[in-house]
Write an enzyme that holds these catalytic residues in place. Structure first.
Site, short mmCIF file in Angstrom:
data_model
loop_
_atom_site.label_atom_id
_atom_site.label_comp_id
_atom_site.label_asym_id
_atom_site.label_seq_id
_atom_site.Cartn_x
_atom_site.Cartn_y
_atom_site.Cartn_z
CE1 TYR A 145 -3.61 2.61 0.59
CE2 TYR A 145 -2.36 3.30 2.52
CZ TYR A 145 -3.39 3.52 1.62
OH TYR A 145 -4.19 4.63 1.73
CG ASP A 240 5.77 3.97 0.68
OD1 ASP A 240 6.08 4.73 1.62
OD2 ASP A 240 4.59 3.70 0.37
CE LYS A 268 1.23 5.06 8.23
NZ LYS A 268 1.23 4.20 7.07
C1 LIG Z 1 0.52 4.72 5.73
C2 LIG Z 1 1.25 4.49 4.47
C3 LIG Z 1 1.12 5.35 3.37
C4 LIG Z 1 0.11 6.46 3.34
O1 LIG Z 1 0.36 7.44 4.29
P1 LIG Z 1 -0.85 8.43 4.71
O2 LIG Z 1 -0.19 9.40 5.62
O3 LIG Z 1 -1.86 7.55 5.37
O4 LIG Z 1 -1.37 9.04 3.47
C5 LIG Z 1 1.93 5.15 2.27
N1 LIG Z 1 2.80 4.15 2.24
C6 LIG Z 1 2.95 3.28 3.27
C7 LIG Z 1 3.97 2.20 3.18
C8 LIG Z 1 2.17 3.41 4.41
O5 LIG Z 1 2.29 2.53 5.40
#
Ligand SMILES: *Cc1c(COP(=O)(O)O)cnc(C)c1O
Length: 426
Positions: A145, A240, A268
């Protein structure tokens, strides 16, 4: 449920004004049934619900709260920043400090840009990769994701898997067609994709340790292969690290595995619980971002002083001692869960990297999305309800990694393992 009357009532009100009663889908507890727990406040490793119940928190705001909730240094930094003004829409020294600090942790970040969410970070990194390579195709892995931007909502794991929606409505097919989904940890599929379409591929984006199909580690050599294939074919590698960044080490998975991707996305933890994320990487690539170059990307609240202050205060707490502690807590939990499943005779496997952990209700190993989706989600739901009833707040989906925070005590881990034993027996 009648043992959560206040949450129940709030959820009824919420459902009248918010789609599904929530502002982000997985919070609705649909995958495990029942109404979600409404949170009143939190402290250290504890959540206190609107019903006055106390939970040991293994969600930690889906990752950001690596220090636990309400760390005094972070709260003080936020208070001080807020007193000086909430937002200026003009540059501040704080942003410079923050970028310098991040670059110290991530040597691959020659330059970076702050944004407000992980979704924005990945979306922007993809635009930059396309602009730089003048190519359109993006390779992503099934079950990973990367936020909810159109071109990344293809075989996108957790939230979507949880609801059985393979792709989102509203994503034009013409855009989805530019995303090539491949199975994670499959070197042959990756080589074949590059052999067939190498000249069209702008970038590979991946979670260097997957959290969004549950915790799935990369197999030895897989991440290096991604970097090598990209280099060979003129594409860019995008790690990511919105989840893994500052969680697996101060410098994320790339520090842990000793790798240097072309681009990195963060979110995060770097915002310490405030809306803050970033993308960055190679100087030549980031130099095409406006105002230096032709790739446009902007944000009214980007680099917000209060968010950056929370981030800086959090980054200052990321000591070797913290990661040693998280590793020890994680190892104890992993061992305890594994023994509990074995003793209960439940087919299960526990996968963990550092402070990310998943109890999959199926035999392991889980290497990719096909494996993960073979888990017994009914059994997970029963177990989850048992954990919740015993004061353990675990992610309400089989396909979400749980997170440990530095505020957990050894006694918390012992209690969690005991709750796991009882919940498996139920
Ligand atoms: C949480 C997450 C996102 C999205 O971040 P948001 O701040 O919720 O938009 C993208 N990539 C990864 C790997 C994530 O865990």
């Amino acid at each position: 449920m009648s043992d959560r009357p206040v949450s129940q009532a709030l959820f009824a009100r919420a459902s009248a004004v918010l789609p599904g009663g929530v502002n982000s889908p997985v919070r609705a507890f649909r995958a495990v049934g029942g109404a979600p727990v409404f949170i009143a406040r939190a402290n250290k490793a504890r959540l206190i619900s609107a019903d006055g119940a106390e939970y040991i928190d293994f969600v930690n705001s889906w990752g950001p709260a690596i220090l636990g909730h309400g760390h005094p240094a972070v709260v003080e930094a936020v208070r001080e920043a807020a007193t000086g003004g909430l937002s200026f829409g003009a540059p501040t020294e704080l942003e410079v400090l923050f970028a310098e600090r991040l670059r110290g942790f991530y040597p691959s970040l020659d330059k970076l840009r702050c944004v407000s969410s992980g979704t924005e970070a990945t979306m922007s990194a993809i635009r930059v990769a396309r602009g730089f390579t003048r190519r359109d195709v993006i390779v992503k892995f099934e079950g990973c994701y990367h936020g909810h931007a159109d071109h990344l909502l293809v075989k996108a794991g957790s939230g979507l898997a949880t609801f059985g929606v393979p792709d989102s409505a509203g994503v034009p097919e013409a855009i989805a067609r530019l995303t090539l989904p491949l199975p994670y940890n499959d070197a042959d599929a990756l080589r074949e994709a590059f052999a067939n379409r190498g000249k069209e591929i702008a970038a590979i984006i991946l979670e260097p340790v997957v959290g969004n199909m549950g915790c799935v580690p990369p197999e030895p050599g897989f991440l290096q292969l991604v970097i090598d294939l990209c280099r060979e074919h003129g594409a860019l590698s995008i790690f990511d690290e919105v989840m893994t960044g500052c969680r697996l080490a101060p410098g994320g998975a790339q520090e842990r595995f000793g790798l240097r991707p072309d681009l990195t996305t963060l979110g995060k933890i770097i915002g310490g619980g405030m809306p803050l994320a970033a993308y960055g990487g190679r100087d030549d690539v980031m130099s095409i971002v406006a105002p230096l170059g032709p790739v446009y990307q902007a944000g009214t609240l980007s680099g917000n002083p209060v968010a950056v202050s929370a981030g800086l205060a959090t980054l200052a707490q990321l000591t070797p001692a913290l990661y040693e502690r998280l590793e020890a807590l994680g190892a104890a939990l992993e061992e305890g869960f594994r023994a509990a499943a074995r003793d209960a005779g439940v087919p299960a496997c526990v996968q963990r990297v550092g402070s990310m952990i998943t109890l999959f209700f199926r035999e392991g190993p889980v290497r990719n999305w096909t494996d993960a989706s073979g888990s017994d989600t009914k059994r997970f739901a029963t177990w989850h309800a048992g954990m919740l009833a015993r004061g353990i707040y675990w992610p309400p989906s089989q396909y979400e990694a749980a997170f440990l925070c530095g505020a957990l005590t050894d006694a918390d881990i012992t209690r969690t393992i005991q709750a796991c034993r009882e919940s498996l027996a139920a």
